[in-house]
Design a protein around this motif. Structure first.
Motif: not given
Length: 342
Positions: A142-150, A152-165
């Motif tokens: 829950e702690m991690n979810k809250r932080y990443i939700t808030k 998201y734009n700062d932490v998404k880059k490395a993840w999006e480079e992995k082509s999530p789907r």
């Protein structure tokens, strides 16, 4: 049953990785360096928002405690004081506990002793502490979810480079992919014909021989480029590596050609369909399974992120180290594992 608790976290939450919260509390010859501050006649080595960690907490008569023990105690205290225990989190913890017990009982008649031994590795003293372990686990999520939700734009880059789907599959078992029998050829042709007229979901439900997904209209869930390296054609993964690789090259709404996969259980033909490629929508998916998989994939895409999240919450608390030796071990552990200091 090594790492049993950690493995069963994924049975319940389908995640990539749970970190142990507390090490096995052990004795160190530096105990004489603990400061004179006491709590209930016990020497205090650190305090977090008024909650003391005493020498008794850290010491057992077995072997020297180290930085990981101190860090994990610190981590658990920050999580427990930062995330309020709600009815929903209690429910999640109870579900996790029930699933762990069920899986443990399926593997061992003496599962209580097995779990007690496993819990000791995380600093819990008895089988009765299993629910506490589970509660801290879901509170960390829950702690991690809250932080990443808030952020998201700062932490998404490395993840999006992995082509999530998210993807769906159709599986058809065959004896020899290069020499299909008359029956196999007919079924393959029927699937191809049906896909020209019906949705992939309907065709998967009608024809797919994958027992894990057919009843769910072929939906196989979350994948990314890491999935191809973590699952191979000889594994029992729902989405084999070759199928993942094909899916990564597709756009939303596209369907692959037939893919041949040979494993220890035989040969199969697969078709894969891409349901969603929008990373933010996947992270906020209505499916708890998909959302949790995305959460842990984001954490795995940046090895320092989990600690960064922990520290963002720790800064809101009053944390003091009363023992220089304890603080030094803590700092050295953080520096060597996360490349920074507190």
């Amino acid at each position: 049953m090594s790492d049993f608790l950690r493995n069963n976290w994924f049975v319940v939450l389908i995640a990539v990785i749970i970190i142990g919260f507390i090490g096995y509390f052990i004795y160190d010859t530096n105990k004489d360096n603990v400061s004179a501050k006491t709590s209930n006649n016990e020497q205090v080595v650190a305090s977090i928002d008024g909650d003391d960690i005493t020498a008794k907490d850290l010491y057992d008569e077995s072997a020297p405690y180290d930085g990981s023990t101190i860090y994990n105690m610190y981590k658990k205290a920050v999580i427990d004081q930062s995330i309020k225990t709600t009815k929903d989190l209690k429910k999640q913890a109870n579900t996790l506990e029930s699933n762990i017990k069920q899986n443990a009982s399926n593997q061992s008649d003496d599962y209580e002793s097995t779990l007690t031994s496993e819990l000791a590795k995380y600093g819990y003293s008895s089988f009765d502490d299993l629910n506490n372990y589970c509660l801290t686990s879901v509170k960390e999520k829950e702690m991690n979810k809250r932080y990443i939700t808030k952020h998201y734009n700062d932490v998404k880059k490395a993840w999006e480079e992995k082509s999530p789907r998210t993807v769906s599959i159709i599986k058809m078992d065959v004896s020899d992919a290069d020499n299909l029998s008359e029956t196999e050829t007919k079924k393959k042709n029927n699937i191809d014909k049906a896909l020209t007229k019906e949705s992939f979901a309907d065709v998967a439900k009608a024809f797919s021989e994958d027992s894990n997904t057919a009843n769910n209209k072929g939906f196989a869930g979350y994948i990314d480029s890491d999935s191809a390296s973590s699952s191979d054609s000889s594994s029992s993964s729902t989405v084999p590596a070759d199928v993942v690789t094909a899916a990564i090259s597709l756009k939303k709404g596209e369907t692959s050609d037939w893919i041949t996969v040979t494993s220890s259980s035989g040969t199969s033909l697969y078709k894969v369909y891409v349901n969603q490629t929008n990373a933010e929508k996947i992270f906020n998916a209505k499916s708890n399974t998909v959302a949790n998989q995305a959460l842990y994939a984001i954490l795995n895409s940046d090895s320092s992120l989990a600690n960064k999240i922990l520290e963002s919450y720790a800064k809101k608390l009053d944390i003091k180290f009363n023992d220089k030796s304890t603080k030094k071990k803590f700092d050295n552990y953080v520096k060597s594992n996360f490349g920074g200091d507190q």
